[in-house]
Design an enzyme around this catalytic site. Structure first.
Site, PDB file in Angstrom:
ATOM      1  CG  ASP A  16      -1.763   1.205   1.370  1.00 21.64           C
ATOM      2  OD1 ASP A  16      -2.366   1.609   0.360  1.00 21.64           O
ATOM      3  OD2 ASP A  16      -1.839   1.765   2.477  1.00 21.64           O
ATOM      4  CG  ASP A  18      -1.771   7.407   0.665  1.00 18.52           C
ATOM      5  OD1 ASP A  18      -0.832   8.136   0.307  1.00 18.52           O
ATOM      6  OD2 ASP A  18      -2.788   7.216  -0.018  1.00 18.52           O
TER       7      ASP A  18
END
Length: 247
Positions: A16, A18
């Site tokens: 991922d 953020d």
């Protein structure tokens, strides 16, 4: 376990963006808060209940595609808006208008505050690639590529499945596993041979339901127990800890 702190059968790592690779999760939370609070203040008056940038962010918007985040949070307050269109002007009282307002605020904050990668994540991704594993970034953000370029990590991933690619391929976002599964497919590996790295509860759910070989929860905000409850096999505060924990 490998020297990377994950099972030795892993052939790919799916990250991922953020909160895992970059410190933009806090900027996202601030942009969501400003957008939602402005909307709620206008709708309900000065006595409105503000958006909680920790509890509401984690429960309703973190890791989800932008429009899904709008729908899910508003549903928690018993509010339903017209869908509108992708090009609705920011702030229009539609799902897409409110989402576009959030995105405009996010870009403004990134422009003024800048984006920054976690040093431990940079070190870990470099170690993963040095070990010969494939890498992908999997993010709901439509700004993923620009953020990676801004922090100098755009060359570190073999595959990018972000908000733009997901829309083009009509992939549902997290907590559905489809974006992670698509990344594994593009890398040519089975899900059981891929490790997912996530900080969002929706991402944990995606990793678990996709039957990936390892799901690593990155606990930046003190939610280790919740990450485990949502499917994390391993929980760390920083990815570099995976390197340090291996003997």
């Amino acid at each position: 376990m490998t020297k990377l702190g994950i099972p030795d059968v892993m052939r790919a790592c799916l990250f991922d963006l953020d909160g895992v690779l970059t410190k933009t999760a806090v900027v996202h939370a601030a942009a969501w808060k400003e957008a939602f609070d402005d909307f709620l203040r206008h709708r309900e008056g000065p006595g409105f209940r503000p958006f909680d940038s920790v509890a509401d962010y984690d429960a309703y918007v973190d890791g989800r595609p932008r429009a899904d985040g709008v729908r899910t949070f508003l549903a928690s307050r018993g509010i339903r808006l017209p869908e509108g269109a992708d090009d609705d002007p920011p702030g229009l009282d539609t799902v897409h208008g409110l989402g576009n307002r959030k995105n405009a605020l996010l870009l403004e904050k990134i422009h003024t505050q800048g984006a920054e990668a976690y040093a431990g994540s940079v070190r870990y991704v470099e170690a993963v690639r040095a070990a010969g594993l494939s890498t992908a970034v999997v993010s709901s953000s439509a700004n993923c590529r620009d953020i990676l370029v801004s922090v100098g990590m755009d060359k570190q991933f073999d595959v990018r499945i972000d908000g733009v690619v997901a829309a083009e391929r009509k992939l549902p976002g997290k907590p559905h596993p489809d974006t992670f599964l698509e990344a594994a497919h593009d890398l040519g590996v089975e899900p059981r041979a891929a490790a997912v790295f996530e900080d969002a509860l929706a991402g944990m759910d995606a990793g678990r339901s996709g039957h990936f070989g390892c799901v690593v929860g990155v606990d930046r905000v003190g939610q280790a127990d919740a990450l485990r409850e949502h499917g994390a096999d391993i929980v760390v505060k920083d990815l570099a800890q995976l390197l340090e924990d291996v003997t």
